[in-house]
Scaffold this motif. Structure first.
Motif, short mmCIF file in Angstrom:
data_model
loop_
_atom_site.label_atom_id
_atom_site.label_comp_id
_atom_site.label_asym_id
_atom_site.label_seq_id
_atom_site.Cartn_x
_atom_site.Cartn_y
_atom_site.Cartn_z
N GLY A 1 1.59 6.79 -7.08
CA GLY A 1 0.12 7.08 -7.67
C GLY A 1 -0.35 6.18 -8.30
O GLY A 1 -1.28 6.49 -9.12
N LEU B 1 0.85 -1.18 0.08
CA LEU B 1 0.05 0.16 -0.25
C LEU B 1 0.77 1.23 0.04
O LEU B 1 0.68 2.26 -0.78
CB LEU B 1 -0.95 0.19 1.22
N PRO B 2 1.90 1.35 0.79
CA PRO B 2 2.77 2.69 0.69
C PRO B 2 3.41 2.75 -0.75
O PRO B 2 3.50 3.94 -1.17
CB PRO B 2 3.74 2.25 1.73
N TYR C 1 -2.48 3.86 -6.58
CA TYR C 1 -3.76 3.45 -6.03
C TYR C 1 -4.98 4.47 -6.09
O TYR C 1 -4.55 5.80 -5.57
CB TYR C 1 -3.61 3.20 -4.38
N THR C 2 -6.04 4.43 -6.38
CA THR C 2 -7.00 5.43 -6.60
C THR C 2 -8.41 4.59 -6.28
O THR C 2 -8.67 3.41 -6.56
CB THR C 2 -7.25 5.92 -8.08
N ALA D 1 0.86 4.06 -2.97
CA ALA D 1 0.61 5.46 -2.86
C ALA D 1 1.79 6.34 -3.37
O ALA D 1 1.36 7.42 -4.09
CB ALA D 1 0.43 5.70 -1.30
N ASP D 2 2.86 6.16 -3.01
CA ASP D 2 4.13 6.71 -3.55
C ASP D 2 4.17 6.78 -5.06
O ASP D 2 4.40 7.89 -5.63
CB ASP D 2 5.39 5.99 -3.09
#
Length: 883
Positions: free
Chosen positions: A397, A390-391, A399-400, A394-395
């Motif tokens: 971009g 997950l991190p 995951y939306t 996120a880093d």
């Protein structure tokens, strides 16, 4: 029978810590049969297993088959039966399926590694189940399905599960190792549903010369009994002596009383935590004076060996290697055809599959793939420090929670196709940045582009404030106004509460009056908007002399609406085509990031050179076959249904539709090059008879170069000249939809290139062979039908160029020109608008050429020294002239 399960485990306060005594594991099991389903929930006390590793999906799934046999069935709301999965195959739901928020989360199907249970990633499953509506595919040791049977059954389940999924909901496939091959196959089979792929050390490199391939060949030669052979059992006294000391809050760790089979011992360092990673974790825990972390690392490694013993016996391992060989042969030939956005996570220390090299290959072959290599990670990337998924998402971009489209999505539209005239998903800022790193970022460093726009009153300003501002829910736009302060929001909320209380105490009469006032104000607002647009649209009673005044009034209304909330009607950007149009990418990127407008370019068919079909517009239009855009695209009147999708696939090819020969031909077709993929990702479509019509009808922003290939492939001494057609067809098309035309002037690119041989020089040279002449004649033409003009040379013969000293690039967006549907039939009015647009583009070019002489940083060396800013700080942007 299909079995799904929801497994929720409490999240530990720190990764890897043991579960606290007294905690509980909540297991919600849904067993689905043909025709119905029933949900059962149980709570199990975990205090007795506080020090044991967390249960994996395979642990729970092993008891589900027996439970499903005694649960029975009940009638459910679904009328479509669930597909029957092969024996030994389960799809397990890990999220709370009954919670409303879960249905709003992105969908995720996890495909495990060759162990079939996701042993190396199971510790992250609870976190994934909170961020996704997560389902996990698991394989029992006795599963003997072929790769084709497994992929077909999983694809059928996926189509059934996502039958009613809204287009705005992201659908992910996550494949780890062996499961990466399966995820790629499912992505191809369900390409109308799946829009994102995550591949973790995918086994697409499996071949006889790879370490895993050599291991497979060795296992085929060894006798089965040798693979199941266990080392001799150690004396009990020695086992007790080898146990690690008990640490505070942790039980002692002991070696297993019964040694695992030799195959499990051999596979554990390959499929699980690598020896190097284990050594780093142990030494890191000891050096930081945290021995419990070292003990936990050893405990996880021992648990992996034990889990491999039960989930991957020798016969199962050999069968899955054969499945992998089948899958690689089936998937690898179509890698270049897989259209989804794809993240490839690779461990630099994965010697089993050489994942770092494979990630680079996949990034080149996949249409929209990009890689992230973790240098110190091994094959069990998700089980090692720094491998939290997950991190990473996120880093990067990636995951939306929602997809943002360029226009309204109609029911049944294929929103996962690229290159067609339908709505496309707007790239996120992180995705724009990734493409910029390979293309436009270098252009910005060398050419430092300057953007100017024109306000409704004719004032030219630096920046794009003169363009409409479009902000869709979930879209990030740099020029978006800041949200109201928290204090103002709180005051507004209190005022609304006070008004509601007054209405409640004022009786029904007051409520009725307030409702009437609200309805009246809403009607008045809509009437004002309709009047603003209708002032120009009321041309039924307006004489020809009043058309210009009516258009001016409509422009003022559009400008006011754009300043207030952003113009949502169709836009047509019309500009000069510089040599090779290398400047287009920078312009499209800037307008998207700053104003939220995705400019859908009408590109020459040669850009998408491949054996695919067209963008689905070859069905034509009967009602409007006399219209056409100036860039070589004629368009029709009555919009008809697509006969083919953006990649040339038949609409019925998904599933069982389409002929086998046609399907095979499409599967093996070569994809367009990198530039074509990038332009399609940003919404570009090839110039076809109905592309412009459909885009404008959907309210899209269209980018058109009327000069076409003749202007893009200029001859000598033709710098910044326009070669536009004589007829005003693109204005008529814009007027038909009431689009706003925005002139665009650009200079600088043609000063940054040296023209060595132009198209005429190449045609007349000795190198111009008969074969080259035939290829040029067979090249697709952009101007067809009514858009074709005898005076324009449409030969697709690219000139020979070389880089020159980089000149600064300048873009000027002129004053918007409004059109009305009344102008569509009035050719004289369209010709007048056409002349106005062309005049603005020419005057804009002259203005930029004149004003750039006042730019103190026009010269490359001066500009580069200023922007690089050595050694005083970060890079800065050089200022320019005052408009």
């Amino acid at each position: 029978m299909q079995v799904t399960m929801n497994l929720q485990r409490p999240m530990p306060s720190q990764q890897g810590r043991a579960r606290l005594p007294g905690s509980q594991v909540v297991r919600t099991v849904t067993c689905s049969r043909l025709g119905g389903s029933r949900r059962h929930t149980g709570v199990v006390d975990a205090s007795a297993t506080a020090g044991a590793p967390s249960p994996t999906a395979a642990d729970v799934a092993s008891g589900l088959h027996a439970a499903a046999n005694i649960i029975g069935s009940s009638s459910g709301p679904s009328t479509e039966p669930w597909p029957v999965l092969p024996s030994g195959v389960s799809i397990i739901g890990l999220s709370d399926a009954g919670h409303k928020e879960t249905q709003r989360l992105p969908f995720l199907l996890y495909c495990p590694d060759i162990d079939g249970a996701g042993l190396t990633s199971s510790d992250q499953h609870p976190a994934w189940a909170k961020a996704f509506d997560m389902h996990a595919l698991t394989l029992e040791p006795d599963c003997r399905a072929s790769f084709h049977e497994l992929a077909e059954a999983a694809g059928s389940w996926l189509r059934r599960q996502l039958a009613d999924v809204p287009p705005e909901r992201p659908v992910y496939l996550l494949g780890e190792g062996w499961g990466g091959v399966l995820a790629l196959q499912l992505a191809w089979d369900c390409r109308k549903l799946v829009n994102r792929l995550i591949l973790v050390n995918p086994a697409t490199s499996f071949a006889p010369d790879t370490p895993l391939g050599r291991l497979a060949e060795l296992l085929e030669r060894l006798p089965p009994g040798l693979l199941a052979l266990r080392p001799p059992q150690l004396p009990q006294q020695l086992l007790q002596g080898l146990s690690l000391p008990t640490l505070p809050g942790l039980p002692g760790l002991q070696l297993p009383a019964v040694p695992p089979p030799s195959l499990s011992l051999a596979l554990a360092p390959l499929l699980g935590t690598s020896p190097q990673a284990l050594a780093r974790q142990v030494l890191g825990g000891l050096s930081s004076q945290q021995p419990e972390e070292a003990a936990q690392a050893v405990g996880r490694a021992l648990a992996q060996v034990e889990a491999l013993t039960s989930s991957l016996p020798p016969a199962a391992f050999q069968h899955r290697l054969r499945m992998l060989d089948q899958g690689v042969k089936q998937v690898v030939p179509r890698l270049g055809r897989i259209p989804q956005r794809c993240l490839v996570l690779a461990g630099g220390g994965d010697v089993l599959l050489r994942s770092a090299e494979e990630a680079e290959r996949l990034e080149e072959r996949l249409q929209r793939g990009f890689k992230k290599v973790l240098p110190d990670a091994g094959h069990a990337l998700l089980n090692e420090p720094g491998g939290a998924l997950l991190p990473l998402l996120a880093d990067l971009g990636f995951y939306t929670t929602t997809r943002v489209f360029s226009s309204r999505v109609k029911p049944g539209a294929d929103v996962n196709a690229f290159g067609g005239a339908g709505p496309v998903e707007i790239p996120s800022p992180q995705e724009v940045s990734r493409y910029a790193s390979t293309w436009t970022s270098r252009i910005r460093q060398l050419d430092s582009p300057v953007f100017l726009s024109t306000l409704p009153d004719g004032t030219r300003v630096l920046g794009l404030q003169g363009l409409p501002l479009r902000i869709r829910p979930g879209q990030v736009v740099e020029d978006a106004p800041p949200p109201p302060p928290a204090a103002e929001e709180e005051d507004q909320r209190k005022q609304e509460q006070e008004q509601q209380q007054e209405q409640q105490h004022g009786g029904g009469e007051t409520q009725h009056a307030a409702a009437s006032s609200h309805n009246g104000s809403g009607h008045s607002s809509r009437g004002h908007e309709a009047g603003g647009g209708g002032g120009a649209a009321s041309g039924a009673d307006v004489q020809e002399a009043d058309v210009e005044a009516a258009a001016a009034r409509r422009l003022e209304s559009l400008a006011a609406a754009a300043a207030a909330a952003g113009h949502e009607g169709p836009l047509l950007f019309v500009g000069n085509h510089q040599l090779y149009a290398f400047d287009m990418s920078v312009m499209v990127e800037e307008v998207l990031l700053k104003r939220g407008i995705l400019m859908r370019g009408l590109a020459h068919p040669g850009l998408f050179a491949s054996s695919r079909g067209d963008d689905g517009d070859k069905d034509g239009d009967k009602d409007g076959d006399k219209d056409g855009n100036g860039g070589g695209s004629s368009s029709g009147g009555r919009e008809q249904q697509h006969s083919a999708s953006a990649s040339g696939r038949k609409s019925g090819e998904e599933g069982k539709g389409g002929k086998e020969g046609e399907k095979k031909k499409n599967d093996e077709a070569l994809p367009p090059a990198f530039m074509g993929n990038m332009f399609q990702t940003f919404g570009a479509v090839r110039v076809t008879p109905t592309a412009m019509f459909k885009l404008l009808a959907a309210g899209e922003a269209v980018l058109l170069y009327p000069g076409g290939v003749r202007e893009g492939f200029k001859r000598r001494n033709e710098k910044y000249e326009l070669f536009w057609p004589q007829r005003s067809e693109f204005v008529r098309m814009a007027a038909r939809h009431g689009a706003t035309i925005i002139p665009v002037s650009a200079v600088g690119l043609e000063d940054s290139l040296a023209l060595l041989l132009d198209s005429d020089d190449i045609r007349n040279s000795l190198l111009w062979s008969e074969r080259a002449r035939e290829q040029a004649a067979a090249a697709p033409r952009a101007r067809v039908g009514v858009a074709a003009e005898a005076g324009l040379d449409e030969s697709f013969i690219p000139p020979l160029i070389a880089p020159a000293v980089p000149s600064r690039w300048y873009f000027l967006f002129g004053r918007p020109v409004a059109t009305t549907p009344d102008m569509y039939r009035d050719r004289a009015a369209c010709d007048k608008v056409y002349a106005d647009v062309k005049r603005q583009v020419e005057e804009g070019i002259d203005y930029l050429l004149r004003k750039r002489e006042q730019d103190p940083y026009r010269d490359f060396l001066t500009r580069m020294v200023y922007e690089q800013n050595p050694p005083f700080g970060p890079r800065r942007i050089a200022p320019t002239f005052t408009p």
